[in-house]
Design an enzyme around this catalytic site. Structure first.
Site, PDB file in Angstrom:
ATOM      1  N   ASP A  22       0.883  -1.160   0.000  1.00  0.00           N
ATOM      2  CA  ASP A  22       0.000   0.000   0.000  1.00  0.00           C
ATOM      3  C   ASP A  22       0.921   1.210   0.000  1.00  0.00           C
ATOM      4  O   ASP A  22       1.496   1.565   1.016  1.00  0.00           O
ATOM      5  CB  ASP A  22      -0.879  -0.030   1.268  1.00  0.00           C
ATOM      6  CG  ASP A  22      -1.633   1.284   1.499  1.00  0.00           C
ATOM      7  OD1 ASP A  22      -1.557   2.180   0.635  1.00  0.00           O
ATOM      8  OD2 ASP A  22      -2.282   1.415   2.550  1.00  0.00           O
ATOM      9  N   LYS A  27       3.132  11.153  -3.872  1.00  0.00           N
ATOM     10  CA  LYS A  27       2.051  10.476  -4.595  1.00  0.00           C
ATOM     11  C   LYS A  27       1.129  11.477  -5.310  1.00  0.00           C
ATOM     12  O   LYS A  27       0.523  11.159  -6.325  1.00  0.00           O
ATOM     13  CB  LYS A  27       1.245   9.639  -3.599  1.00  0.00           C
ATOM     14  CG  LYS A  27       0.157   8.766  -4.200  1.00  0.00           C
ATOM     15  CD  LYS A  27      -0.427   7.873  -3.109  1.00  0.00           C
ATOM     16  CE  LYS A  27      -1.575   7.034  -3.597  1.00  0.00           C
ATOM     17  NZ  LYS A  27      -2.038   6.096  -2.554  1.00  0.00           N
ATOM     18  N   GLU A  53      -7.290   0.504  -4.351  1.00  0.00           N
ATOM     19  CA  GLU A  53      -7.245   0.424  -2.884  1.00  0.00           C
ATOM     20  C   GLU A  53      -8.550  -0.103  -2.263  1.00  0.00           C
ATOM     21  O   GLU A  53      -8.492  -1.003  -1.418  1.00  0.00           O
ATOM     22  CB  GLU A  53      -6.889   1.804  -2.297  1.00  0.00           C
ATOM     23  CG  GLU A  53      -5.421   2.156  -2.533  1.00  0.00           C
ATOM     24  CD  GLU A  53      -5.085   3.633  -2.418  1.00  0.00           C
ATOM     25  OE1 GLU A  53      -3.916   3.990  -2.621  1.00  0.00           O
ATOM     26  OE2 GLU A  53      -6.007   4.424  -2.122  1.00  0.00           O
ATOM     27  N   ASP A 105     -12.190   5.455   3.670  1.00  0.00           N
ATOM     28  CA  ASP A 105     -10.735   5.392   3.850  1.00  0.00           C
ATOM     29  C   ASP A 105     -10.183   6.768   4.198  1.00  0.00           C
ATOM     30  O   ASP A 105     -10.039   7.624   3.331  1.00  0.00           O
ATOM     31  CB  ASP A 105     -10.106   4.848   2.556  1.00  0.00           C
ATOM     32  CG  ASP A 105      -8.580   4.763   2.623  1.00  0.00           C
ATOM     33  OD1 ASP A 105      -7.981   5.240   3.601  1.00  0.00           O
ATOM     34  OD2 ASP A 105      -7.987   4.218   1.670  1.00  0.00           O
TER      35      ASP A 105
END
Length: 353
Positions: free
Chosen positions: A8, A70, A171, A193
């Site tokens: 992850d 990211k 994800e 999330d």
């Protein structure tokens, strides 16, 4: 056959796991932690630091500490969102060939893929140490809304780190698989999330051996870091009120306040109150000053109330886009460290009824 590492690769933190006896098991890093900060830095001696070591000196070495990379991976320099993110970055971001993005660290420029590869490289090395075998292959997760360029760039980062990337998977889909929802039939699942840097909510439909993402929404600038910031501001205000000193201009003190805030936040997920205690935080004409504050869970919940509420709008939008009502959702999966906070669990529970 060597194990495949599941990774992850997060905005703020990354984690890794392997399948042991049919079940995913988190692999701890060299520091013994289940997550690794997605940060890379070069210190004054020109040494490269990755993970926790980079995080610990982030405030005192802001120009050469790279985080939230990211947000730039697989993007173009002139993208509106990229331009907004550059404004928030203490490090230097420049335009590379063909409109690509370069970030500066030390006296060199790197692509976001190269920086992400340094994080992945640490994960790979730590997993090899822990498991006592070579790791050559990986599966890496990405947000459901990542486009083709962002997925390709993530794969490339893995390859630079010496990994053969077998799959890049969504994800929320990975979360559903981890909880064994692929064994269920005809269910609608919400994946909520809330990570360190971003909030994503996805509505999934699970049927025979397939998990389909029906809709996804979120806020790319809402996460644990924002909760920490609210708490940091409160600590700075309280100290200024009692001592008349503004610590926000003192980078060494600020690094300590930042670490203390995150620690207090985490402790208050299980305790009702905690003490923030940083002796010798600064010195004035009167001598050394100590930072000692008591923080209750109730006070923290009051401080972060608006941030928690902010997650509900994207959740409502995702349900609408998926064509579902709250009542159609069979299960809710909570993902990300921030969902350990009781107020968040309570808010999500009340929202879905």
């Amino acid at each position: 056959m060597s194990k495949i590492l599941g990774i992850d690769l997060g905005t703020t933190n990354s984690a890794m796991a392997v399948v042991e006896g049919g079940k995913p098991e988190i692999v701890e890093n060299k520091e013994g932690n289940r997550t690794t900060p997605s940060m890379v830095a070069v210190n004054k001696n020109g040494e490269r630091l990755v993970g926790l070591l980079a995080k610990r000196q982030a405030v005192t070495n802001p120009d050469n500490t790279l985080f939230s990379i990211k947000r730039f991976i697989g993007r173009k320099f002139d993208d509106t969102e990229v331009q907004e993110d550059i404004k928030l970055s203490p490090y230097t971001v420049t335009k590379g060939d063909g409109g690509s993005i370069k970030v500066q660290m030390g006296d060199k420029e790197y692509t976001p893929q190269e920086i992400s590869a340094m994080v992945l490289g640490k994960l790979k090395a730590d997993a090899e140490d822990k498991l006592g075998e070579n790791i050559e292959e990986a599966v890496i997760t990405v947000p459901a809304y990542f486009d083709d360029a962002q997925r390709k760039a993530t794969k490339e980062a893995g390859e630079i780190a010496g990994l053969k990337v077998r799959r890049v998977i969504n994800e929320p889909t990975a979360a559903a698989l981890a909880y064994g929802f692929n064994k269920k039939n005809d269910e609608q699942i919400a994946v909520y999330d809330l990570g360190g840097g971003t909030f994503d909510v996805s509505i999934l439909e699970v049927s025979d051996d397939t998990i389909e993402v029906k809709a996804t929404n979120g806020d790319t600038h809402l996460g644990g870091d924002d909760f920490d910031q609210v708490l940091i501001n409160w600590i700075l205000d309280e100290f200024k009120k009692s001592e008349g000193i503004d610590l926000s201009q003192d980078n060494l003190a600020l690094q300590r306040v930042k670490e203390a805030a995150e620690k207090a936040k985490i402790e208050l997920s299980t305790a009702d109150q905690t003490e923030i205690n940083q002796p010798f935080i600064t010195t004035s004409d009167e001598g050394p000053k100590h930072l000692v504050l008591t923080l209750t869970r109730a006070k923290l919940e009051e401080l972060v109330h608006d941030l928690v509420q902010k997650t509900l709008e994207p959740t409502t939008a995702a349900l609408k886009d998926a064509g579902f009502d709250k009542g159609d959702i069979d299960e809710v999966i909570l993902v990300g460290g921030m969902t350990r906070m009781p107020i968040i669990q309570k808010t999500v529970e009340e929202f879905f009824g």
